[in-house]
Write a protein that holds these residues in place. Structure first.
Motif, PDB file in Angstrom:
ATOM      1  N   CYS A 309     -34.705 -20.462  14.426  1.00  2.00           N
ATOM      2  CA  CYS A 309     -34.575 -21.758  13.758  1.00  2.00           C
ATOM      3  C   CYS A 309     -34.320 -21.537  12.264  1.00  2.00           C
ATOM      4  O   CYS A 309     -33.425 -22.128  11.671  1.00  2.00           O
ATOM      5  CB  CYS A 309     -35.857 -22.551  14.006  1.00  2.00           C
ATOM      6  N   GLU A 310     -35.105 -20.638  11.695  1.00  2.00           N
ATOM      7  CA  GLU A 310     -34.967 -20.354  10.260  1.00  2.00           C
ATOM      8  C   GLU A 310     -33.578 -19.778   9.985  1.00  2.00           C
ATOM      9  O   GLU A 310     -32.890 -20.184   9.043  1.00  2.00           O
ATOM     10  CB  GLU A 310     -36.056 -19.361   9.868  1.00  2.00           C
ATOM     11  N   ARG A 311     -33.158 -18.856  10.851  1.00  2.00           N
ATOM     12  CA  ARG A 311     -31.844 -18.227  10.663  1.00  2.00           C
ATOM     13  C   ARG A 311     -30.736 -19.280  10.721  1.00  2.00           C
ATOM     14  O   ARG A 311     -29.833 -19.297   9.887  1.00  2.00           O
ATOM     15  CB  ARG A 311     -31.615 -17.188  11.764  1.00  2.00           C
ATOM     16  N   LEU A 312     -30.832 -20.177  11.693  1.00  2.00           N
ATOM     17  CA  LEU A 312     -29.792 -21.195  11.836  1.00  2.00           C
ATOM     18  C   LEU A 312     -29.757 -22.115  10.618  1.00  2.00           C
ATOM     19  O   LEU A 312     -28.687 -22.505  10.154  1.00  2.00           O
ATOM     20  CB  LEU A 312     -30.018 -22.010  13.110  1.00  2.00           C
ATOM     21  N   LEU A 313     -30.955 -22.447  10.111  1.00  2.00           N
ATOM     22  CA  LEU A 313     -30.998 -23.312   8.928  1.00  2.00           C
ATOM     23  C   LEU A 313     -30.296 -22.635   7.751  1.00  2.00           C
ATOM     24  O   LEU A 313     -29.499 -23.255   7.043  1.00  2.00           O
ATOM     25  CB  LEU A 313     -32.450 -23.623   8.559  1.00  2.00           C
ATOM     26  N   ILE A 314     -30.594 -21.357   7.575  1.00  2.00           N
ATOM     27  CA  ILE A 314     -29.966 -20.617   6.472  1.00  2.00           C
ATOM     28  C   ILE A 314     -28.456 -20.611   6.673  1.00  2.00           C
ATOM     29  O   ILE A 314     -27.669 -20.875   5.763  1.00  2.00           O
ATOM     30  CB  ILE A 314     -30.522 -19.173   6.412  1.00  2.00           C
ATOM     31  N   LEU A 318     -25.439 -22.491   4.349  1.00  2.10           N
ATOM     32  CA  LEU A 318     -24.357 -21.762   3.671  1.00  2.10           C
ATOM     33  C   LEU A 318     -22.991 -22.382   3.933  1.00  2.10           C
ATOM     34  O   LEU A 318     -22.079 -22.259   3.134  1.00  2.10           O
ATOM     35  CB  LEU A 318     -24.367 -20.300   4.124  1.00  2.10           C
ATOM     36  N   ASP A 319     -22.879 -23.049   5.068  1.00  4.57           N
ATOM     37  CA  ASP A 319     -21.585 -23.652   5.412  1.00  4.57           C
ATOM     38  C   ASP A 319     -21.404 -25.064   4.853  1.00  4.57           C
ATOM     39  O   ASP A 319     -20.361 -25.670   5.015  1.00  4.57           O
ATOM     40  CB  ASP A 319     -21.422 -23.711   6.943  1.00  4.57           C
ATOM     41  N   MET A 320     -22.448 -25.603   4.248  1.00  7.84           N
ATOM     42  CA  MET A 320     -22.386 -26.988   3.759  1.00  7.84           C
ATOM     43  C   MET A 320     -22.037 -27.009   2.273  1.00  7.84           C
ATOM     44  O   MET A 320     -22.295 -26.045   1.558  1.00  7.84           O
ATOM     45  CB  MET A 320     -23.756 -27.663   3.883  1.00  7.84           C
ATOM     46  N   ARG A 321     -21.558 -28.183   1.855  1.00  6.11           N
ATOM     47  CA  ARG A 321     -21.359 -28.328   0.418  1.00  6.11           C
ATOM     48  C   ARG A 321     -22.726 -28.430  -0.239  1.00  6.11           C
ATOM     49  O   ARG A 321     -23.018 -27.814  -1.232  1.00  6.11           O
ATOM     50  CB  ARG A 321     -20.529 -29.582   0.153  1.00  6.11           C
ATOM     51  N   SER A 322     -23.586 -29.244   0.347  1.00  8.41           N
ATOM     52  CA  SER A 322     -24.970 -29.330  -0.124  1.00  8.41           C
ATOM     53  C   SER A 322     -25.848 -29.861   1.012  1.00  8.41           C
ATOM     54  O   SER A 322     -25.365 -30.584   1.880  1.00  8.41           O
ATOM     55  CB  SER A 322     -25.077 -30.256  -1.331  1.00  8.41           C
ATOM     56  N   VAL A 323     -27.103 -29.445   0.973  1.00 11.40           N
ATOM     57  CA  VAL A 323     -28.065 -29.915   1.971  1.00 11.40           C
ATOM     58  C   VAL A 323     -29.265 -30.443   1.191  1.00 11.40           C
ATOM     59  O   VAL A 323     -29.820 -29.732   0.349  1.00 11.40           O
ATOM     60  CB  VAL A 323     -28.536 -28.748   2.869  1.00 11.40           C
ATOM     61  N   TYR A 324     -29.633 -31.704   1.436  1.00 12.13           N
ATOM     62  CA  TYR A 324     -30.773 -32.279   0.724  1.00 12.13           C
ATOM     63  C   TYR A 324     -31.992 -32.279   1.631  1.00 12.13           C
ATOM     64  O   TYR A 324     -31.948 -32.845   2.726  1.00 12.13           O
ATOM     65  CB  TYR A 324     -30.442 -33.709   0.276  1.00 12.13           C
ATOM     66  N   ASN A 345     -37.196 -19.533   1.928  1.00 13.35           N
ATOM     67  CA  ASN A 345     -36.118 -18.649   2.399  1.00 13.35           C
ATOM     68  C   ASN A 345     -34.848 -19.449   2.582  1.00 13.35           C
ATOM     69  O   ASN A 345     -33.757 -19.022   2.193  1.00 13.35           O
ATOM     70  CB  ASN A 345     -36.483 -18.027   3.750  1.00 13.35           C
ATOM     71  N   VAL A 346     -35.003 -20.615   3.186  1.00  9.01           N
ATOM     72  CA  VAL A 346     -33.840 -21.477   3.418  1.00  9.01           C
ATOM     73  C   VAL A 346     -33.262 -21.926   2.070  1.00  9.01           C
ATOM     74  O   VAL A 346     -32.049 -21.970   1.879  1.00  9.01           O
ATOM     75  CB  VAL A 346     -34.237 -22.709   4.278  1.00  9.01           C
ATOM     76  N   ALA A 347     -34.169 -22.221   1.137  1.00  8.18           N
ATOM     77  CA  ALA A 347     -33.729 -22.764  -0.157  1.00  8.18           C
ATOM     78  C   ALA A 347     -33.252 -21.680  -1.111  1.00  8.18           C
ATOM     79  O   ALA A 347     -32.977 -21.956  -2.277  1.00  8.18           O
ATOM     80  CB  ALA A 347     -34.857 -23.572  -0.783  1.00  8.18           C
ATOM     81  N   MET A 832     -34.499 -11.978  11.304  1.00  8.62           N
ATOM     82  CA  MET A 832     -34.148 -12.295   9.918  1.00  8.62           C
ATOM     83  C   MET A 832     -35.329 -12.065   8.957  1.00  8.62           C
ATOM     84  O   MET A 832     -35.180 -11.431   7.916  1.00  8.62           O
ATOM     85  CB  MET A 832     -33.761 -13.771   9.938  1.00  8.62           C
ATOM     86  N   THR A 833     -36.487 -12.620   9.317  1.00 15.45           N
ATOM     87  CA  THR A 833     -37.628 -12.542   8.393  1.00 15.45           C
ATOM     88  C   THR A 833     -38.061 -11.091   8.214  1.00 15.45           C
ATOM     89  O   THR A 833     -38.359 -10.655   7.096  1.00 15.45           O
ATOM     90  CB  THR A 833     -38.793 -13.391   8.935  1.00 15.45           C
TER      91      THR A 833
END
Ligand SMILES: Nc1ncnc2c1ncn2[C@@H]1O[C@H](COP(=O)(O)OP(=O)(O)OP(=O)(O)O)[C@@H](O)[C@H]1O
Length: 895
Positions: A309-314, A318-324, A345-347, A832-833
């Motif tokens: 889940c963490e890996r997918l979030l990261i 990376l593929d987005m312009r921005s994630v809020y 980690n995600v941020a 990942m971690t």
């Protein structure tokens, strides 16, 4: 000469022309003969076919006859001189024309050679035309049919597309539901609904917020902090609305989470991250292939693994312009540490804008966020006024009071807010409860000084209610204050219906939710999931602080209620045989499940209370209650059938119960009386010491050992030490080894105990075992990875990996037989971690295995882009970088 030339030319080609002419004439003759036969035959006579004089066939035959006669004449050269008789009588043009005519006649005859053709040609040319028209009509109908067929085809294609879309939609739904079913939006909607209109928008203009949102701030994190009840949660909801309205898109998705102190069990790190992942995916039209792949690989598991889940979030970020990302009430999270570790980690990616709200002065949060921009939150006077006027209007104050009083009230409440929103809210509620204007004025003149005073006021109002209502209100608050699990409306109602003199459930005593809420005078509320909760975290804090005064012997009385309920006659027909029977009991008697799971928690802390003790002995002496309690507990915890089967539950004795719940006094009491053997075994082989060790009840484990419990006995799963290791109960592990269990002995399945610690990444237990003599090297024998360090890296045991490095039990660059480092192992297994932890600890990112492959190449082979990016960010050199300097290599282009 010219005549001679003409003759010679004609004669030269005459042979070929004569042959063609003969062939055509023969064909015509054959057709005429066949037609003749047909016209004579029965098939036409039977059909009484009449040829009209001007029928097409007769006209055609006459023309044919005339032509043949003319031809004969021409070929016979009648009436010509000797010389001209030697000439070939056709010019090339005439010859071609003649051949064409003969062919046409032949075609007509051939057409007439079928019954239908004959019938058609028996008509006059007008009739034939008419018939042709009819046939054309029919043809058009067929064409129409074809058009309809095409339309049908279109419909079928559409349907196929719809079905495909449905399949895709269903698949999307299953993936999303597999990731998370948390209904994050419910709390948001509740807050939205109760928020006063046109309040809080000031936060959207604040420079700190604008900079954060527009990425002008040097940090991608914004921390909003404010004292209790200052309005942080409501402001967070305003921010979320604004972001959803103006930013949310495929490339700039928004996700949020509200932490709630009363909901710890559903707010684990994993639950929160999964909810965030789902929210982001919901805003995308297509599920990315990386997510679908994880689903394909792990879809059979109950939930998505945390590291995935963490890996997918990261990866997504990376593929987005921005994630809020907005998280409200970090201070209320009971799983703050692991959650923050993951979310930060995600941020790490600058694309992620992270906004958190929290109370100030929470040490770990202060340390973590002090370098990031902070925004102080306190209730704004204008917002308070807006809110108060709206509330007063809705409360129909103008039926009792005039505008002057209303203005005075609003002014006084606003001025005395002390930066809080909550304080004026509570004060207003108290004032509005007064029946007359005079009493309202008295209340206003004598306002509670602080938030705590306001709570105290409300409690004393509850206590002044009629006796049974007051008891109901205080009992409900007692449950809500002391439970660590949210209680559903029906569970609380059923619990409140338990009275002293009852021996069975009496549904007539169950209060409705409305009554419960009324009796709590606004201190409790129901959320969208149907759980009754204290209306605010500050109320929880106040009630907990004052629990001894407000709810004397609170936990003891709750323990007694559970124990009394569990022995009710209502459940004497248990334990039951089928899952359906058990579930139906749980549905009819909602408190059963709750009491079966939590009775021990309250009893453990209050065993010495006389009333609890007596209720406990009564429970133990029941021939049915312990079995029923165990059955309901095991089923509702989702354990496999073996655990809740009636026979197993009947063999689960009072001693097993007392051991599992850590009831020291009860264990002593039961063993002193020789009621049970200390090694009493259930059908599945569970012993009391396994029960105590697996739940980390140190003293109970000690007592059982002192009574002669044998910790080497195994249930179907393993022995006491193995269970304590997997539950990471460090003190119990130490106790068992000190008692004499050999940390180097093989476990039930032949593996060493250290390996069991890896099953659950139990670093504490691992350390304890090694300190007590477990030999890492000897327990590595036969390990397919060559050393536990590599196994730990491959299994994603981040804590054990860090521990082994810290203690010098492993070298970061050590190699397994295949020449792999721990970094290779972690990358190959997509952990990942663990990879990040190894990199942080200084692992050589470019280390090569025996085939000269780096970790980056392993990531590439796996198609794991997020991992590749992580390695590149840590300085990994893509293969070929040196050779093709300055140009993107294959590895970097792929990413
Ligand atoms: N804009 C608003 N409209 C209506 N009511 C509000 C508003 N803001 C706050 N309140 C009221 O004030 C109470 C406290 O607000 P909120 O929960 O947002 O504060 P908080 O700072 O998050 O509190 P805590 O840190 O103690 O959890 C709410 O329960 C609600 O009753």
């Amino acid at each position: 000469i010219s005549t001679c030339k003409e003759y010679i030319d004609n004669v030269r080609s005459a042979r070929k022309s004569i042959a063609t002419l003969i062939t055509e004439l023969e064909a015509l003759q054959a057709n005429v003969t066949n037609l003749h036969e047909l016209l004579k035959s029965d098939s036409l006579n039977d059909n009484a076919l009449r040829f009209h004089n001007s029928s097409v066939l007769l006209t055609c035959s006459a023309a044919c006859e005339a032509k043949l006669k003319a031809l004969c004449k021409q070929l016979g050269q009648e009436g010509k001189g000797t010389r001209s008789r030697l000439w070939w009588p056709f010019s090339e043009k005439d010859y071609q024309k003649t051949i064409q005519e003969l062919r046409n006649f032949s075609n007509w005859m051939q057409f007439a050679l079928s019954v239908d053709g004959c019938r058609l040609l028996s008509q006059t040319s007008d009739d034939v035309l008419k018939l042709m028209e009819e046939q054309l009509e029919q043809f058009k109908t067929v064409q129409g049919l074809e058009a309809s067929t095409l339309r049908i085809l279109d419909v079928v294609t559409d349907q196929k597309r719809t079905i495909q879309n449905n399949i895709e939609r269903e698949r999307r739904k299953s993936i999303l539901n597999w990731i998370s079913t948390s209904r994050h939006y419910q709390k948001h909607r509740l807050i939205q609904a109760s928020r006063a209109q046109n309040t809080g928008t000031w936060i959207l203009q604040r420079e700190e917020f604008v900079q954060w949102r527009t990425k002008r701030s040097p940090s991608n994190v914004l921390v909003c902090h404010g004292i209790q009840g200052s309005g942080k949660t409501n402001l967070a909801s305003i921010i979320i609305d604004e972001l959803l309205e103006t930013n949310s898109s495929e490339t700039s998705p928004v996700a949020y989470f509200y932490f709630d102190h009363q909901d710890q069990s559903s707010q684990s790190t994993s639950a929160v991250l999964c909810s965030i992942l789902r929210q982001l995916l919901e805003q995308m039209t297509r599920i990315p292939s990386s997510v679908a792949e994880v689903y394909e690989k792990n879809g059979h598991k109950e939930s998505i693994p945390l590291n995935e889940c963490e890996r997918l979030l990261i990866d997504l970020a990376l593929d987005m312009r921005s994630v809020y990302l907005v998280f409200d009430g970090l201070d209320e999270s009971g799983h703050r540490r692991p959650f923050l570790q993951s979310i930060l980690n995600v941020a790490r990616s600058d694309h992620v804008r992270l906004l958190v709200t929290s109370r100030p002065h929470i040490p770990d949060l202060v340390n973590l966020f002090q370098q990031h921009p902070n925004l102080m939150i306190e209730a704004h006077e204008e917002d308070l006024k807006t809110y108060l006027y709206q509330e007063l209007e809705q409360g129909e104050i103008y039926n009792i009071a005039d505008q002057e009083f209303v203005n005075k009230l609003v002014l006084k409440l606003t001025k005395g807010a002390e930066g809080m929103f909550l304080l004026p809210v509570l004060r207003l509620r108290i004032i509005l409860k007064e029946p007359t204007l005079g009493e309202m004025e008295d209340r206003l003149a004598d306002l509670s000084h602080s938030l705590n005073d306001a709570f105290a006021d409300t409690i004393s109002r509850i206590q002044r209610l009629p006796e049974s209502r007051s008891r109901l209100g205080m009992d409900a608050l007692k449950w809500l204050t002391h439970t660590t699990e949210a209680m559903r409306e029906e569970e609380l109602s059923d619990a409140l219906a338990v009275h002293k003199k009852q021996s069975a459930v009496n549904v007539k005593y169950r209060p409705t939710t409305k009554t419960i809420l009324e009796c709590c005078q606004g201190l409790a509320t129901v959320d969208a999931d149907g759980c009754v909760r204290l209306a605010h975290y500050a109320i929880q804090e106040y009630l907990t602080e004052n629990s001894e005064d407000l709810f004397p012997r609170a936990e003891a009385t709750l323990a007694v209620t559970c124990l009394r309920y569990l022995v009710f006659e209502t459940f004497q027909d248990g334990p039951w045989t089928t899952e359906t029977e058990i579930e139906s009991k749980m549905a009819t008697y909602p408190f059963l499940d709750w009491a079966a799971r939590y009775w021990g928690q309250f009893t453990r802390r209050t065993e010495t209370d006389a009333e609890v003790w007596s209720a406990l002995l009564n429970f133990f002496s029941s021939p049915v209650a312990p079995a029923v309690t165990n059955q309901v507990r095991q089923l509702s915890m989702g354990l496999i059938e073996g655990y809740w089967r009636a026979s197993e539950c009947k063999s689960f004795t009072a001693l097993h119960h007392a051991s599992r719940e850590g009831l020291e006094r009860a264990v002593d009491w039961l063993l002193e009386r020789d009621t049970f053997s200390v090694n009493e075994r259930t059908r599945m082989g569970a012993t009391p010491v396994i029960m105590a060790a697996a739940d980390g009840h140190l003293q109970t484990t000690r007592n059982l050992l002192a009574y002669g419990a044998d910790p080497l006995l195994e249930n179907w799963y393993g022995n006491a030490l193995q269970c304590a290791i997997e539950a990471n109960c460090v003190a119990t592990v130490r106790e068992l080894v000190r008692w004499g269990m050999d940390p180097n002995a093989p476990g039930k399945d032949g593996r060493g105990y250290l390996k069991y610690a890896l099953d659950t990444d139990s670093a504490g237990a691992f350390a304890a075992l090694v300190e007590l003599g477990a030999d890492i090297e000897s327990q590595c024998k036969g390990d397919p990875h060559g050393h536990l360090f590599f196994t730990a890296a491959s299994w994603g045991c981040t804590e054990v990996v860090a521990l082994m490095l810290d203690r010098g039990w492993a070298e970061i660059e050590m190699r397994n037989p295949g020449g792999l480092t721990a970094l290779h192992c972690a990358v190959a297994a997509s952990k990942m971690t663990t990879t990040r932890r190894l990199l942080d600890a200084g692992a050589n990112v470019d280390a090569m295995d025996l085939k000269r492959r780096t970790a980056l190449e392993y990531a590439q082979a796996k198609g794991n882009k997020a991992m590749a990016r992580l390695l590149l960010a840590a300085g990994a050199t893509p293969r070929g970088e040196n050779r093709v300097s300055g140009r993107a290599t294959r590895a970097t282009r792929w990413i």
